[in-house]
Design an enzyme around this catalytic site. Structure first.
Site, mmCIF file in Angstrom:
data_model
loop_
_atom_site.group_PDB
_atom_site.id
_atom_site.type_symbol
_atom_site.label_atom_id
_atom_site.label_comp_id
_atom_site.label_asym_id
_atom_site.label_seq_id
_atom_site.Cartn_x
_atom_site.Cartn_y
_atom_site.Cartn_z
ATOM 1 N N ASP A 95 140.170 77.873 -13.287
ATOM 2 C CA ASP A 95 140.827 77.929 -12.052
ATOM 3 C C ASP A 95 140.136 78.722 -10.944
ATOM 4 O O ASP A 95 139.516 79.657 -11.316
ATOM 5 C CB ASP A 95 142.141 78.540 -12.536
ATOM 6 C CG ASP A 95 142.994 79.104 -11.275
ATOM 7 O OD1 ASP A 95 142.960 78.419 -10.131
ATOM 8 O OD2 ASP A 95 143.603 80.254 -11.184
ATOM 9 N N ASP A 97 140.105 80.177 -7.334
ATOM 10 C CA ASP A 97 141.002 80.828 -6.210
ATOM 11 C C ASP A 97 140.202 80.831 -4.991
ATOM 12 O O ASP A 97 139.484 82.048 -5.098
ATOM 13 C CB ASP A 97 141.905 81.717 -7.012
ATOM 14 C CG ASP A 97 142.723 82.641 -6.089
ATOM 15 O OD1 ASP A 97 143.225 81.814 -4.954
ATOM 16 O OD2 ASP A 97 143.173 83.700 -6.206
ATOM 17 N N ASP A 285 138.894 82.138 -12.529
ATOM 18 C CA ASP A 285 139.847 83.169 -13.215
ATOM 19 C C ASP A 285 139.637 82.899 -14.827
ATOM 20 O O ASP A 285 140.302 81.970 -15.286
ATOM 21 C CB ASP A 285 141.230 82.992 -12.674
ATOM 22 C CG ASP A 285 142.452 83.857 -13.284
ATOM 23 O OD1 ASP A 285 141.822 84.420 -14.422
ATOM 24 O OD2 ASP A 285 143.524 83.746 -12.814
#
Ligand SMILES: [Zn+2]
Ligand SMILES: [Zn+2]
Length: 397
Positions: A95, A97, A285
Protein backbone atom coordinates in the site's frame (compact mmCIF):
# COMPACT_ATOMS: atom_id res chain seq x y z
CA UNK A 1 -22.55 12.45 6.59
CA UNK A 2 -26.08 13.78 7.13
CA UNK A 3 -29.07 11.61 6.22
CA UNK A 4 -29.94 13.43 2.99
CA UNK A 5 -26.37 13.26 1.67
CA UNK A 6 -26.04 9.59 2.63
CA UNK A 7 -29.21 8.85 0.70
CA UNK A 8 -27.91 10.60 -2.42
CA UNK A 9 -24.45 9.03 -2.23
CA UNK A 10 -26.01 5.62 -1.72
CA UNK A 11 -28.19 6.06 -4.81
CA UNK A 12 -25.11 7.06 -6.77
CA UNK A 13 -23.39 3.86 -5.56
CA UNK A 14 -26.45 1.81 -6.47
CA UNK A 15 -26.53 3.19 -9.96
CA UNK A 16 -22.82 2.42 -10.38
CA UNK A 17 -23.22 -1.21 -9.26
CA UNK A 18 -26.36 -1.57 -11.36
CA UNK A 19 -24.64 -0.28 -14.52
CA UNK A 20 -21.03 -1.39 -14.03
CA UNK A 21 -21.15 -4.29 -11.54
CA UNK A 22 -20.15 -6.75 -14.27
CA UNK A 23 -16.71 -5.11 -14.36
CA UNK A 24 -15.99 -6.58 -10.94
CA UNK A 25 -13.99 -9.71 -11.62
CA UNK A 26 -13.78 -12.83 -9.52
CA UNK A 27 -10.62 -13.17 -7.48
CA UNK A 28 -8.83 -16.49 -8.02
CA UNK A 29 -10.06 -19.34 -5.81
CA UNK A 30 -13.09 -17.30 -4.72
CA UNK A 31 -14.42 -20.06 -2.44
CA UNK A 32 -11.34 -19.85 -0.21
CA UNK A 33 -11.54 -16.09 0.37
CA UNK A 34 -13.10 -14.12 3.17
CA UNK A 35 -15.35 -11.24 2.09
CA UNK A 36 -16.80 -8.34 4.00
CA UNK A 37 -18.77 -5.19 3.45
CA UNK A 38 -19.38 -1.93 5.21
CA UNK A 39 -23.01 -0.82 5.15
CA UNK A 40 -23.69 2.93 5.11
CA UNK A 41 -23.94 4.11 8.70
CA UNK A 42 -23.28 0.71 10.27
CA UNK A 43 -20.50 -1.62 11.36
CA UNK A 44 -18.41 -3.80 9.06
CA UNK A 45 -19.83 -7.24 8.24
CA UNK A 46 -17.03 -9.82 7.88
CA UNK A 47 -16.38 -13.55 7.55
CA UNK A 48 -18.59 -13.92 4.49
CA UNK A 49 -18.05 -16.32 1.60
CA UNK A 50 -19.33 -16.21 -1.99
CA UNK A 51 -19.38 -19.23 -4.24
CA UNK A 52 -19.15 -17.16 -7.42
CA UNK A 53 -18.80 -13.57 -8.54
CA UNK A 54 -22.46 -13.39 -9.62
CA UNK A 55 -23.55 -13.84 -6.00
CA UNK A 56 -21.22 -11.05 -4.92
CA UNK A 57 -22.41 -8.65 -7.64
CA UNK A 58 -26.01 -9.39 -6.66
CA UNK A 59 -25.17 -8.54 -3.04
CA UNK A 60 -23.68 -5.19 -4.13
CA UNK A 61 -26.84 -4.17 -6.02
CA UNK A 62 -29.08 -5.41 -3.19
CA UNK A 63 -27.20 -4.07 -0.15
CA UNK A 64 -25.40 -1.12 -1.79
CA UNK A 65 -22.62 -1.04 0.78
CA UNK A 66 -20.25 1.88 1.32
CA UNK A 67 -17.33 -0.54 0.83
CA UNK A 68 -16.77 -4.13 -0.35
CA UNK A 69 -13.71 -6.11 0.69
CA UNK A 70 -11.97 -9.41 0.00
CA UNK A 71 -9.05 -11.17 1.72
CA UNK A 72 -5.68 -11.61 0.08
CA UNK A 73 -5.46 -14.80 2.16
CA UNK A 74 -6.93 -18.14 1.23
CA UNK A 75 -8.54 -20.22 3.98
CA UNK A 76 -9.91 -23.72 4.46
CA UNK A 77 -13.09 -22.19 5.93
CA UNK A 78 -13.30 -18.44 5.26
CA UNK A 79 -16.52 -18.04 7.25
CA UNK A 80 -15.08 -19.40 10.51
CA UNK A 81 -13.72 -17.22 13.30
CA UNK A 82 -10.26 -15.91 12.51
CA UNK A 83 -8.27 -18.48 14.49
CA UNK A 84 -10.36 -21.35 13.10
CA UNK A 85 -10.28 -20.33 9.44
CA UNK A 86 -7.29 -22.51 8.56
CA UNK A 87 -4.93 -20.09 6.84
CA UNK A 88 -3.41 -21.55 3.66
CA UNK A 89 -1.51 -18.72 1.95
CA UNK A 90 -1.79 -15.05 0.97
CA UNK A 91 -0.91 -12.85 -1.96
CA UNK A 92 1.72 -10.22 -1.28
CA UNK A 93 0.15 -6.78 -0.92
CA UNK A 94 1.65 -3.30 -0.79
CA UNK A 95 0.00 0.00 0.00
CA UNK A 96 1.47 3.33 -1.06
CA UNK A 97 -0.27 6.33 0.44
CA UNK A 98 0.30 9.78 -1.06
CA UNK A 99 -0.21 11.48 2.31
CA UNK A 100 2.75 9.61 3.81
CA UNK A 101 4.99 11.02 1.08
CA UNK A 102 4.55 14.51 2.57
CA UNK A 103 4.60 16.52 -0.61
CA UNK A 104 5.06 20.31 -0.30
CA UNK A 105 1.56 20.91 -1.73
CA UNK A 106 0.08 19.50 1.49
CA UNK A 107 0.40 22.94 3.06
CA UNK A 108 -1.82 24.35 0.33
CA UNK A 109 -4.58 21.75 0.26
CA UNK A 110 -4.67 20.04 3.65
CA UNK A 111 -7.09 21.31 6.26
CA UNK A 112 -6.86 21.22 10.04
CA UNK A 113 -9.75 21.38 12.43
CA UNK A 114 -9.73 22.27 16.12
CA UNK A 115 -11.99 19.87 17.99
CA UNK A 116 -12.21 22.30 20.92
CA UNK A 117 -13.29 25.56 19.27
CA UNK A 118 -14.12 24.46 15.72
CA UNK A 119 -11.53 26.63 13.98
CA UNK A 120 -10.78 25.25 10.52
CA UNK A 121 -8.00 26.36 8.23
CA UNK A 122 -6.03 25.42 5.16
CA UNK A 123 -2.44 24.41 5.87
CA UNK A 124 -0.45 21.89 7.87
CA UNK A 125 -1.76 21.16 11.34
CA UNK A 126 -0.03 23.41 13.89
CA UNK A 127 0.93 22.05 17.32
CA UNK A 128 -1.78 24.05 19.04
CA UNK A 129 -4.89 25.87 17.83
CA UNK A 130 -4.24 29.50 16.94
CA UNK A 131 -7.51 30.57 18.60
CA UNK A 132 -7.95 28.53 21.76
CA UNK A 133 -4.47 26.94 22.19
CA UNK A 134 -6.02 23.47 22.35
CA UNK A 135 -3.96 20.57 21.05
CA UNK A 136 -7.00 18.54 20.03
CA UNK A 137 -6.47 19.14 16.34
CA UNK A 138 -7.64 16.96 13.50
CA UNK A 139 -5.83 16.65 10.17
CA UNK A 140 -7.94 16.46 7.02
CA UNK A 141 -5.57 15.51 4.20
CA UNK A 142 -6.40 15.86 0.50
CA UNK A 143 -4.57 14.34 -2.44
CA UNK A 144 -3.94 16.57 -5.45
CA UNK A 145 -2.49 15.49 -8.83
CA UNK A 146 1.02 16.27 -7.54
CA UNK A 147 0.53 14.00 -4.50
CA UNK A 148 -0.80 11.21 -6.70
CA UNK A 149 2.11 11.60 -9.11
CA UNK A 150 4.49 11.15 -6.20
CA UNK A 151 2.60 8.00 -5.18
CA UNK A 152 2.86 6.70 -8.74
CA UNK A 153 6.60 7.38 -8.76
CA UNK A 154 6.91 5.45 -5.51
CA UNK A 155 4.92 2.62 -7.11
CA UNK A 156 7.40 2.44 -10.00
CA UNK A 157 10.20 2.28 -7.44
CA UNK A 158 8.45 -0.65 -5.73
CA UNK A 159 7.87 -2.47 -9.03
CA UNK A 160 11.59 -2.26 -9.75
CA UNK A 161 12.40 -3.89 -6.39
CA UNK A 162 9.77 -6.58 -6.89
CA UNK A 163 11.16 -7.55 -10.25
CA UNK A 164 14.90 -7.23 -9.74
CA UNK A 165 15.43 -7.84 -6.02
CA UNK A 166 12.58 -10.23 -5.21
CA UNK A 167 12.46 -11.98 -8.58
CA UNK A 168 8.73 -11.50 -9.11
CA UNK A 169 7.60 -11.68 -12.75
CA UNK A 170 5.94 -8.35 -13.72
CA UNK A 171 3.02 -10.28 -15.23
CA UNK A 172 2.09 -11.42 -11.68
CA UNK A 173 1.95 -7.86 -10.38
CA UNK A 174 -1.20 -5.78 -10.58
CA UNK A 175 -1.39 -2.10 -9.70
CA UNK A 176 -4.62 -0.43 -8.58
CA UNK A 177 -5.50 3.17 -7.83
CA UNK A 178 -7.05 2.88 -4.37
CA UNK A 179 -9.91 5.22 -5.18
CA UNK A 180 -8.60 7.74 -2.68
CA UNK A 181 -5.01 8.79 -2.18
CA UNK A 182 -2.67 6.08 -3.35
CA UNK A 183 -1.95 2.78 -5.00
CA UNK A 184 -2.36 -0.86 -4.01
CA UNK A 185 0.07 -3.33 -5.50
CA UNK A 186 -0.97 -6.97 -5.51
CA UNK A 187 1.31 -9.89 -6.41
CA UNK A 188 -0.95 -12.66 -7.62
CA UNK A 189 1.48 -15.56 -7.62
CA UNK A 190 4.95 -15.75 -6.13
CA UNK A 191 7.29 -17.86 -4.07
CA UNK A 192 6.34 -15.66 -1.09
CA UNK A 193 2.68 -16.74 -0.79
CA UNK A 194 3.23 -18.98 2.21
CA UNK A 195 5.33 -16.46 4.16
CA UNK A 196 3.98 -15.66 7.60
CA UNK A 197 3.82 -12.22 9.22
CA UNK A 198 7.49 -12.27 10.21
CA UNK A 199 8.67 -13.15 6.72
CA UNK A 200 6.53 -10.38 5.28
CA UNK A 201 7.95 -7.93 7.81
CA UNK A 202 11.40 -8.78 6.47
CA UNK A 203 10.26 -7.90 2.96
CA UNK A 204 8.84 -4.59 4.22
CA UNK A 205 12.10 -3.87 6.07
CA UNK A 206 14.14 -4.72 2.99
CA UNK A 207 12.15 -2.31 0.81
CA UNK A 208 12.52 0.49 3.34
CA UNK A 209 16.27 -0.13 3.59
CA UNK A 210 16.03 -0.79 7.30
CA UNK A 211 19.24 -2.31 8.62
CA UNK A 212 21.35 -0.85 5.85
CA UNK A 213 24.21 0.70 7.80
CA UNK A 214 27.23 2.80 6.84
CA UNK A 215 29.44 -0.20 7.64
CA UNK A 216 28.70 -1.35 4.11
CA UNK A 217 31.48 1.00 2.90
CA UNK A 218 34.14 -0.32 5.23
CA UNK A 219 33.63 -4.05 5.06
CA UNK A 220 33.34 -4.99 1.40
CA UNK A 221 33.95 -3.59 -1.99
CA UNK A 222 30.82 -2.38 -3.78
CA UNK A 223 30.18 -3.05 -7.45
CA UNK A 224 27.43 -1.64 -9.66
CA UNK A 225 26.67 -5.20 -10.78
CA UNK A 226 26.13 -6.44 -7.20
CA UNK A 227 22.64 -7.76 -6.45
CA UNK A 228 20.18 -5.99 -4.16
CA UNK A 229 20.92 -2.90 -2.13
CA UNK A 230 24.69 -3.20 -2.66
CA UNK A 231 24.32 -2.74 -6.41
CA UNK A 232 21.73 -0.01 -5.95
CA UNK A 233 24.07 1.91 -3.68
CA UNK A 234 27.05 1.40 -6.01
CA UNK A 235 25.09 2.62 -9.03
CA UNK A 236 23.83 5.61 -7.06
CA UNK A 237 27.39 6.62 -6.17
CA UNK A 238 28.55 6.04 -9.73
CA UNK A 239 25.70 7.98 -11.32
CA UNK A 240 25.72 11.12 -9.16
CA UNK A 241 26.52 14.06 -11.44
CA UNK A 242 30.08 15.24 -11.89
CA UNK A 243 29.44 18.50 -10.03
CA UNK A 244 27.76 16.82 -7.05
CA UNK A 245 28.93 18.58 -3.89
CA UNK A 246 29.26 15.35 -1.88
CA UNK A 247 32.66 14.35 -3.25
CA UNK A 248 35.96 16.21 -3.60
CA UNK A 249 37.55 13.40 -5.56
CA UNK A 250 35.74 13.98 -8.86
CA UNK A 251 33.42 11.76 -10.82
CA UNK A 252 35.43 8.51 -10.89
CA UNK A 253 33.50 5.73 -9.17
CA UNK A 254 36.66 4.22 -7.62
CA UNK A 255 37.74 7.56 -6.20
CA UNK A 256 34.33 8.22 -4.72
CA UNK A 257 34.28 4.82 -3.00
CA UNK A 258 37.70 5.36 -1.56
CA UNK A 259 36.74 8.83 -0.34
CA UNK A 260 33.63 7.39 1.36
CA UNK A 261 35.58 4.63 3.08
CA UNK A 262 38.63 6.64 4.11
CA UNK A 263 37.88 10.34 4.30
CA UNK A 264 34.23 10.76 5.24
CA UNK A 265 33.45 11.36 8.91
CA UNK A 266 30.82 9.17 10.56
CA UNK A 267 28.42 12.08 10.40
CA UNK A 268 29.04 12.66 6.69
CA UNK A 269 28.48 9.00 5.91
CA UNK A 270 25.24 9.00 7.88
CA UNK A 271 23.94 12.03 6.07
CA UNK A 272 24.95 10.51 2.72
CA UNK A 273 23.13 7.27 3.59
CA UNK A 274 20.02 9.20 4.62
CA UNK A 275 20.04 11.00 1.31
CA UNK A 276 20.54 7.74 -0.58
CA UNK A 277 17.67 6.06 1.27
CA UNK A 278 15.31 8.99 0.84
CA UNK A 279 15.88 8.78 -2.92
CA UNK A 280 15.88 5.00 -3.22
CA UNK A 281 13.92 3.23 -0.48
CA UNK A 282 10.22 2.53 -0.97
CA UNK A 283 7.79 4.17 1.42
CA UNK A 284 5.07 1.57 1.94
CA UNK A 285 2.63 1.09 4.78
CA UNK A 286 4.36 -1.95 6.26
CA UNK A 287 1.36 -2.84 8.45
CA UNK A 288 -0.59 -3.63 5.31
CA UNK A 289 2.12 -5.92 3.94
CA UNK A 290 2.65 -7.83 7.18
CA UNK A 291 -0.94 -8.38 8.31
CA UNK A 292 -2.30 -11.55 6.67
CA UNK A 293 -5.77 -11.29 8.20
CA UNK A 294 -6.99 -8.18 6.45
CA UNK A 295 -9.67 -7.75 3.88
CA UNK A 296 -9.02 -5.23 1.10
CA UNK A 297 -11.28 -3.03 -0.97
CA UNK A 298 -12.17 -4.99 -4.11
CA UNK A 299 -11.04 -3.69 -7.50
CA UNK A 300 -13.78 -1.91 -9.48
CA UNK A 301 -15.81 -1.22 -6.32
CA UNK A 302 -16.37 2.26 -4.91
CA UNK A 303 -14.32 3.97 -2.23
CA UNK A 304 -16.68 5.52 0.33
CA UNK A 305 -14.09 8.17 1.22
CA UNK A 306 -14.38 9.73 -2.27
CA UNK A 307 -17.02 7.98 -4.38
CA UNK A 308 -14.22 7.07 -6.83
CA UNK A 309 -13.54 3.57 -8.15
CA UNK A 310 -10.65 1.42 -6.96
CA UNK A 311 -9.39 0.84 -10.46
CA UNK A 312 -6.81 -1.40 -12.07
CA UNK A 313 -4.23 0.76 -13.82
CA UNK A 314 -3.63 -1.69 -16.66
CA UNK A 315 -0.47 -2.07 -18.66
CA UNK A 316 0.38 1.59 -18.96
CA UNK A 317 0.78 2.92 -15.45
CA UNK A 318 2.74 5.93 -16.68
CA UNK A 319 -0.26 7.16 -18.68
CA UNK A 320 -2.90 6.24 -16.10
CA UNK A 321 -4.66 9.35 -14.82
CA UNK A 322 -6.45 8.40 -11.58
CA UNK A 323 -8.43 11.61 -11.27
CA UNK A 324 -10.19 11.09 -14.57
CA UNK A 325 -10.16 7.32 -15.01
CA UNK A 326 -11.52 6.50 -11.56
CA UNK A 327 -14.66 8.66 -11.79
CA UNK A 328 -17.54 6.22 -11.32
CA UNK A 329 -20.36 7.95 -13.22
CA UNK A 330 -19.04 10.80 -15.27
CA UNK A 331 -22.20 12.55 -16.25
CA UNK A 332 -21.67 16.32 -16.43
CA UNK A 333 -25.39 16.87 -17.04
CA UNK A 334 -26.47 15.31 -13.76
CA UNK A 335 -26.23 18.25 -11.35
CA UNK A 336 -26.74 18.67 -7.64
CA UNK A 337 -26.96 21.56 -5.18
CA UNK A 338 -24.10 21.25 -2.76
CA UNK A 339 -23.25 23.31 0.30
CA UNK A 340 -19.45 23.24 0.57
CA UNK A 341 -18.14 23.90 4.04
CA UNK A 342 -14.50 24.00 3.04
CA UNK A 343 -12.49 22.35 0.31
CA UNK A 344 -9.30 23.06 -1.65
CA UNK A 345 -9.15 23.12 -5.44
CA UNK A 346 -10.49 19.81 -6.76
CA UNK A 347 -9.24 18.38 -10.05
CA UNK A 348 -11.52 15.61 -11.14
CA UNK A 349 -12.88 14.34 -14.43
CA UNK A 350 -10.59 16.60 -16.45
CA UNK A 351 -11.83 19.84 -14.88
CA UNK A 352 -11.06 21.81 -11.77
CA UNK A 353 -13.40 23.24 -9.13
CA UNK A 354 -12.86 25.49 -6.16
CA UNK A 355 -11.38 26.15 -3.69
CA UNK A 356 -14.67 26.76 -1.90
CA UNK A 357 -15.57 27.99 1.56
CA UNK A 358 -19.12 28.21 2.95
CA UNK A 359 -20.79 28.35 -0.46
CA UNK A 360 -23.81 26.68 -2.03
CA UNK A 361 -23.17 25.70 -5.63
CA UNK A 362 -24.59 23.67 -8.45
CA UNK A 363 -22.01 21.01 -9.31
CA UNK A 364 -21.96 17.78 -11.30
CA UNK A 365 -23.35 15.00 -9.09
CA UNK A 366 -20.03 13.11 -9.03
CA UNK A 367 -18.24 16.20 -7.70
CA UNK A 368 -20.94 16.53 -5.03
CA UNK A 369 -20.49 12.87 -4.11
CA UNK A 370 -16.74 13.45 -3.82
CA UNK A 371 -17.16 16.51 -1.60
CA UNK A 372 -19.79 14.88 0.64
CA UNK A 373 -17.74 11.67 0.93
CA UNK A 374 -14.68 13.68 1.93
CA UNK A 375 -16.79 15.29 4.66
CA UNK A 376 -16.21 18.74 3.16
CA UNK A 377 -19.82 19.57 2.43
CA UNK A 378 -23.32 18.20 1.99
CA UNK A 379 -26.14 18.01 -0.51
CA UNK A 380 -28.61 20.79 0.07
CA UNK A 381 -31.59 19.48 2.00
CA UNK A 382 -34.81 19.02 0.07
CA UNK A 383 -32.99 18.40 -3.19
CA UNK A 384 -32.52 14.73 -2.34
CA UNK A 385 -35.80 13.55 -3.85
CA UNK A 386 -35.23 15.50 -7.03
CA UNK A 387 -31.76 14.04 -7.56
CA UNK A 388 -32.92 10.61 -6.57
CA UNK A 389 -35.58 10.84 -9.29
CA UNK A 390 -32.85 11.50 -11.86
CA UNK A 391 -31.29 8.10 -11.25
CA UNK A 392 -33.61 6.29 -13.57
CA UNK A 393 -35.39 3.01 -12.96
CA UNK A 394 -33.57 1.87 -9.86
CA UNK A 395 -36.48 1.33 -7.50
CA UNK A 396 -37.02 3.30 -4.36
CA UNK A 397 -34.41 1.98 -1.95
ZN1 LIG B 1 -9.30 25.91 18.89
ZN1 LIG C 1 -0.76 17.57 -3.15
Amino acid sequence: MDENSTQIVRRYFKEYYFRHGTQIKSPSDIGSREFGYLPFGAMMVRHLSFKDIGALRAMLVREVPAGAYCSNSLYVDPTAEMHLKGWKKAELIFDIDADALKQPCKKVHDIWLCKSCGRKEFGLRPDICRSCKSNRLLELPWACPMCLDAAKKETFRLLDFLEFDLGIAPVETKVYFSGNAGYHINVEKSAYETLDTHGRAEIADYLSGRGLTPSIFASQRLLPTDPGWRGRLARYIRDLPEDDQTFNSGSQFENRLSELANEFSKKQIESFMNRFLSENAVRIDSMVTTDVHRIFRMPETLNNKTGLVKRECGNNLAEFDPLSEAVALKDEEQKAQVFVDMCPKIELGGRSYGPFKSETLELPLYIGVYIASKGAGKFVSGKGEEIAAQTKGLGNQ
